[in-house]
Motif scaffolding. Structure first.
Motif, PDB file in Angstrom:
ATOM      1  N   ASN A  25      39.626  42.055  49.997  1.00  0.00           N
ATOM      2  CA  ASN A  25      38.825  41.194  50.855  1.00  0.00           C
ATOM      3  C   ASN A  25      37.604  41.899  51.443  1.00  0.00           C
ATOM      4  O   ASN A  25      37.003  41.412  52.371  1.00  0.00           O
ATOM      5  CB  ASN A  25      39.682  40.613  51.987  1.00  0.00           C
ATOM      6  N   ALA A  26      37.248  43.068  50.909  1.00  0.00           N
ATOM      7  CA  ALA A  26      36.053  43.747  51.389  1.00  0.00           C
ATOM      8  C   ALA A  26      35.489  44.611  50.280  1.00  0.00           C
ATOM      9  O   ALA A  26      36.226  45.120  49.446  1.00  0.00           O
ATOM     10  CB  ALA A  26      36.368  44.605  52.612  1.00  0.00           C
ATOM     11  N   LEU A  27      34.206  44.754  50.277  1.00  0.00           N
ATOM     12  CA  LEU A  27      33.580  45.628  49.287  1.00  0.00           C
ATOM     13  C   LEU A  27      33.788  47.083  49.661  1.00  0.00           C
ATOM     14  O   LEU A  27      34.086  47.412  50.808  1.00  0.00           O
ATOM     15  CB  LEU A  27      32.079  45.336  49.207  1.00  0.00           C
ATOM     16  N   PRO A  28      33.624  47.991  48.691  1.00  0.00           N
ATOM     17  CA  PRO A  28      33.767  49.414  48.982  1.00  0.00           C
ATOM     18  C   PRO A  28      32.846  49.871  50.102  1.00  0.00           C
ATOM     19  O   PRO A  28      31.692  49.462  50.177  1.00  0.00           O
ATOM     20  CB  PRO A  28      33.379  50.071  47.658  1.00  0.00           C
ATOM     21  N   ALA A  29      33.361  50.705  50.951  1.00  0.00           N
ATOM     22  CA  ALA A  29      32.559  51.238  52.050  1.00  0.00           C
ATOM     23  C   ALA A  29      31.906  52.556  51.676  1.00  0.00           C
ATOM     24  O   ALA A  29      30.892  52.945  52.238  1.00  0.00           O
ATOM     25  CB  ALA A  29      33.424  51.417  53.296  1.00  0.00           C
ATOM     26  N   GLN A  30      32.494  53.265  50.707  1.00  0.00           N
ATOM     27  CA  GLN A  30      31.932  54.551  50.319  1.00  0.00           C
ATOM     28  C   GLN A  30      32.313  54.839  48.874  1.00  0.00           C
ATOM     29  O   GLN A  30      33.261  54.302  48.344  1.00  0.00           O
ATOM     30  CB  GLN A  30      32.460  55.655  51.235  1.00  0.00           C
ATOM     31  N   ALA A  31      31.542  55.676  48.231  1.00  0.00           N
ATOM     32  CA  ALA A  31      31.798  56.010  46.830  1.00  0.00           C
ATOM     33  C   ALA A  31      32.584  57.301  46.739  1.00  0.00           C
ATOM     34  O   ALA A  31      32.427  58.211  47.541  1.00  0.00           O
ATOM     35  CB  ALA A  31      30.478  56.162  46.083  1.00  0.00           C
ATOM     36  N   GLU A  57      36.583  40.511  39.312  1.00  0.00           N
ATOM     37  CA  GLU A  57      35.129  40.632  39.378  1.00  0.00           C
ATOM     38  C   GLU A  57      34.650  40.612  40.827  1.00  0.00           C
ATOM     39  O   GLU A  57      33.766  39.843  41.212  1.00  0.00           O
ATOM     40  CB  GLU A  57      34.448  39.556  38.533  1.00  0.00           C
ATOM     41  N   GLY A  58      35.262  41.472  41.630  1.00  0.00           N
ATOM     42  CA  GLY A  58      34.820  41.626  42.994  1.00  0.00           C
ATOM     43  C   GLY A  58      33.403  42.161  43.038  1.00  0.00           C
ATOM     44  O   GLY A  58      33.046  43.071  42.298  1.00  0.00           O
ATOM     45  N   PRO A  65      30.862  39.933  50.496  1.00  0.00           N
ATOM     46  CA  PRO A  65      31.861  40.364  49.513  1.00  0.00           C
ATOM     47  C   PRO A  65      32.574  39.142  48.927  1.00  0.00           C
ATOM     48  O   PRO A  65      33.063  38.289  49.662  1.00  0.00           O
ATOM     49  CB  PRO A  65      32.823  41.230  50.333  1.00  0.00           C
ATOM     50  N   SER A  66      32.622  39.074  47.596  1.00  0.00           N
ATOM     51  CA  SER A  66      33.121  37.864  46.944  1.00  0.00           C
ATOM     52  C   SER A  66      33.807  38.184  45.632  1.00  0.00           C
ATOM     53  O   SER A  66      33.538  39.205  44.998  1.00  0.00           O
ATOM     54  CB  SER A  66      31.962  36.891  46.672  1.00  0.00           C
ATOM     55  N   ILE A  67      34.687  37.276  45.219  1.00  0.00           N
ATOM     56  CA  ILE A  67      35.269  37.308  43.887  1.00  0.00           C
ATOM     57  C   ILE A  67      34.389  36.428  43.007  1.00  0.00           C
ATOM     58  O   ILE A  67      34.252  35.230  43.253  1.00  0.00           O
ATOM     59  CB  ILE A  67      36.715  36.779  43.905  1.00  0.00           C
ATOM     60  N   LEU A  68      33.811  36.994  41.966  1.00  0.00           N
ATOM     61  CA  LEU A  68      32.808  36.300  41.158  1.00  0.00           C
ATOM     62  C   LEU A  68      33.364  35.811  39.821  1.00  0.00           C
ATOM     63  O   LEU A  68      32.615  35.584  38.875  1.00  0.00           O
ATOM     64  CB  LEU A  68      31.609  37.232  40.925  1.00  0.00           C
ATOM     65  N   TRP A  69      34.662  35.631  39.746  1.00  0.00           N
ATOM     66  CA  TRP A  69      35.367  35.248  38.529  1.00  0.00           C
ATOM     67  C   TRP A  69      34.761  34.025  37.840  1.00  0.00           C
ATOM     68  O   TRP A  69      34.607  33.980  36.632  1.00  0.00           O
ATOM     69  CB  TRP A  69      36.827  34.989  38.898  1.00  0.00           C
ATOM     70  N   ALA A  70      34.426  33.001  38.609  1.00  0.00           N
ATOM     71  CA  ALA A  70      34.013  31.718  38.030  1.00  0.00           C
ATOM     72  C   ALA A  70      32.772  31.855  37.164  1.00  0.00           C
ATOM     73  O   ALA A  70      32.592  31.106  36.197  1.00  0.00           O
ATOM     74  CB  ALA A  70      33.761  30.699  39.141  1.00  0.00           C
ATOM     75  N   ARG A  71      31.901  32.803  37.481  1.00  0.00           N
ATOM     76  CA  ARG A  71      30.612  32.903  36.792  1.00  0.00           C
ATOM     77  C   ARG A  71      30.743  33.346  35.345  1.00  0.00           C
ATOM     78  O   ARG A  71      29.868  33.069  34.520  1.00  0.00           O
ATOM     79  CB  ARG A  71      29.702  33.869  37.552  1.00  0.00           C
ATOM     80  N   SER A  72      31.820  34.049  35.020  1.00  0.00           N
ATOM     81  CA  SER A  72      32.016  34.499  33.643  1.00  0.00           C
ATOM     82  C   SER A  72      33.209  33.840  32.968  1.00  0.00           C
ATOM     83  O   SER A  72      33.196  33.618  31.757  1.00  0.00           O
ATOM     84  CB  SER A  72      32.205  36.026  33.600  1.00  0.00           C
ATOM     85  N   HIS A  73      34.249  33.515  33.734  1.00  0.00           N
ATOM     86  CA  HIS A  73      35.511  33.082  33.143  1.00  0.00           C
ATOM     87  C   HIS A  73      35.702  31.566  33.122  1.00  0.00           C
ATOM     88  O   HIS A  73      36.445  31.058  32.290  1.00  0.00           O
ATOM     89  CB  HIS A  73      36.685  33.720  33.898  1.00  0.00           C
ATOM     90  N   GLU A  74      35.077  30.856  34.038  1.00  0.00           N
ATOM     91  CA  GLU A  74      35.304  29.421  34.131  1.00  0.00           C
ATOM     92  C   GLU A  74      34.188  28.604  33.495  1.00  0.00           C
ATOM     93  O   GLU A  74      34.426  27.842  32.553  1.00  0.00           O
ATOM     94  CB  GLU A  74      35.474  29.016  35.602  1.00  0.00           C
ATOM     95  N   LYS A 285      37.864  36.412  48.744  1.00  0.00           N
ATOM     96  CA  LYS A 285      37.594  37.190  49.941  1.00  0.00           C
ATOM     97  C   LYS A 285      37.212  36.259  51.089  1.00  0.00           C
ATOM     98  O   LYS A 285      36.675  35.171  50.858  1.00  0.00           O
ATOM     99  CB  LYS A 285      36.474  38.193  49.669  1.00  0.00           C
ATOM    100  N   PRO A 286      37.507  36.633  52.321  1.00  0.00           N
ATOM    101  CA  PRO A 286      37.198  35.764  53.458  1.00  0.00           C
ATOM    102  C   PRO A 286      35.711  35.422  53.529  1.00  0.00           C
ATOM    103  O   PRO A 286      34.848  36.290  53.391  1.00  0.00           O
ATOM    104  CB  PRO A 286      37.613  36.604  54.670  1.00  0.00           C
ATOM    105  N   GLY A 287      35.428  34.145  53.703  1.00  0.00           N
ATOM    106  CA  GLY A 287      34.045  33.725  53.906  1.00  0.00           C
ATOM    107  C   GLY A 287      33.226  33.554  52.645  1.00  0.00           C
ATOM    108  O   GLY A 287      32.063  33.155  52.717  1.00  0.00           O
ATOM    109  N   GLN A 288      33.781  33.823  51.485  1.00  0.00           N
ATOM    110  CA  GLN A 288      32.986  33.694  50.273  1.00  0.00           C
ATOM    111  C   GLN A 288      32.746  32.218  49.946  1.00  0.00           C
ATOM    112  O   GLN A 288      33.557  31.349  50.233  1.00  0.00           O
ATOM    113  CB  GLN A 288      33.652  34.385  49.090  1.00  0.00           C
TER     114      GLN A 288
END
Length: 467
Positions: A25-31, A57-58, A65-74, A285-288
């Motif tokens: 539910n959150a993007l990476p904060a550090q690499a 596909e986070g 921060p979002s799950i972007l699954w629909a753009r490629s899979h749906e 993710k929350p709020g996406q």
């Protein structure tokens, strides 16, 4: 909450491991760069959770921060299959023969699959050098099995979208990535189709043997691995494959904890991932709002039902909610309208039933048994008129009815409507989607950028240029 590590790749590029929340539910904060990131069971679980984030596909959607699954899979595969079209003009995926190596959607499918594969390889490579003593019980084998399950899924997508999956003797298979990409191994040529199937099935067999027997439905397990194997065997279609599909799916139907939803619409309108039919789903993710915008941006339908899709829904109770009024559009794809819009589904038990029906037909089994399975699925969607199914008295006729139900039931989920179409006779495929024009357009072109970064890969797919 535990941190997790994800591996992010671009086309044929070196990946890095980064951290984020366990619930995705959150993007990476550090690499955290490649190195000794996995040192024990806890860090291995953290890294595996990151592979699941790649599977979903986070990413970032305009700062959220979002799950972007629909753009490629749906959406893209359902456009390819001729089931819906974009509302704001024709896209290349609608005119299959006009797709080029620079197409954005094709490039996304390619890069997302390799991102997942490389993330899985990062986990596999590092755990393989750790001793059993770093793990409790069977957890080392389970984590490796889950990573191999996800690697198999990535390679499977590359196979069905970019390789000549329909010809086991073809040299134009997947560029298999079975180890973590570094500057020393970016250059790689394509594997054969047979080698591609063998690698995918080897990973799935390991997952069937060693993955957890049960899990929450946004993680993989042995049942999911069996269903994925049934998908792959149905796609390959070699001697004995269809009988295996029937055996695998029967095992899932009889012994797994999954059950068909009593009312199909409830999955999408109220239950979402809470449905016991969902075998593998994606937690938003929350709020996406990324998926909502994919279909309903600014209360305007982004995709419309095609004439073919509308014809399949004529007289079907699903027609009133899968197709609906979105803004000023009367034929908008409305399947996901409601509070569960952001949840996605990679695998539902419905598909297992449909694979079994198809496997029975293709293996020369009882058409009555296949017909009963098909009617069962349709009944759970509220259908009461089974005339077309009853009138399908030959294998080819009944296979077409299975495909039609796959389209009605599974469109806009994980591309099985597209893959199902391509298993039909070529003449039938061209009748349903004339824009395909010939078998070369059963698959997509390798993205142009791959030839720039990795000229070793070989030639472009037939019917396409490299740019």
């Amino acid at each position: 909450m535990k941190n997790l590590i994800i591996a992010v790749t671009f086309t044929a590029a070196v990946s890095v491991l980064v951290s984020c929340k366990k619930e995705l539910n959150a993007l990476p904060a550090q690499a955290k760069v490649e190195g000794n990131a996995i040192v024990d069971q806890k860090s291995a679980q953290v890294a595996l959770n990151g592979v699941y984030l790649r599977f979903a596909e986070g990413g970032d959607d305009r700062g959220t921060p979002s799950i972007l699954w629909a753009r490629s899979h749906e959406a893209p595969p359902s456009v390819l299959a001729g089931n819906h079209r974009q509302s704001n003009g024709v896209t290349p995926f609608e005119e299959n023969s006009q797709i080029t190596a620079s197409d954005y959607s094709a490039g996304n499918i390619w890069s997302n699959a390799y991102s997942l594969v490389n993330a899985a390889n990062g986990v596999i490579d590092q755990i393989n050098v750790l001793p059993e003593s770093k793990f409790s019980g069977s957890r080392r084998a389970e984590i490796l099995a889950e990573a191999r399950l996800l690697r198999a899924y990535g390679h499977y997508n590359l196979l069905r979208y970019f390789a000549q999956f329909y010809d086991l003797n073809s040299s134009l298979g997947v560029m298999l990535r079975l180890e973590f990409v570094s500057t020393n191994n970016i250059a790689k040529k394509r594997n054969t189709v047979k080698e591609s199937y063998d690698a995918i099935l080897s990973d799935l067999d390991d997952a069937i043997a060693h993955a957890p027997i049960s899990s929450v439905n946004y993680y993989g397990n042995q049942w999911v691995a069996k269903a994925f194997k049934a998908r792959v065997l149905m796609l390959r279609g070699s001697a004995g494959d269809y009988a295996q599909v029937v055996s695998l799916t029967q095992d899932i139907i009889q012994h797994s904890p999954y059950v068909l939803e009593g009312n199909l619409r409830d999955i999408f309108s109220t239950k979402g991932l809470g449905s016991k039919e969902v075998m593998l789903g994606l937690v938003p993710k929350p709020g996406q709002v990324s998926k909502s915008d994919t279909y309903f941006f600014r209360n305007s339908a982004q995709f419309l039902a095609t004439a073919y899709f509308k014809s399949l829904m004529t007289g079907d109770p699903r027609g009133s909610w899968v197709i609906g009024t979105v803004g000023t559009s009367l034929d908008g794809i409305a399947k996901y309208m409601g509070p569960k819009v952001e949840e996605s589904y990679a695998l539902r038990l419905t598909e297992v039933y449909l694979l079994q029906a198809e496997g029975i037909i293709r293996s020369g089994g009882s058409l009555s048994d296949a017909r009963a399975l098909l009617k069962n699925i349709m009944a759970h969607a509220g259908v009461t008129n089974f005339t077309a199914v009853d009138n399908a008295t030959t294998p080819d006729q009944l296979l077409l009815e299975v495909h039609k139900e796959t389209v009605r039931n599974l469109s806009f989920e994980d591309g099985q409507d597209w893959t199902s179409l391509l298993r039909l006779p070529l003449a039938t495929v061209l009748q349903i989607k004339p824009a395909i024009t010939d078998k070369n357009h059963f698959i997509l072109p390798i993205p142009a950028v791959e030839f720039e970064k990795n000229p070793t890969i070989g030639e472009q797919n037939p019917g396409y240029n490299k740019n």
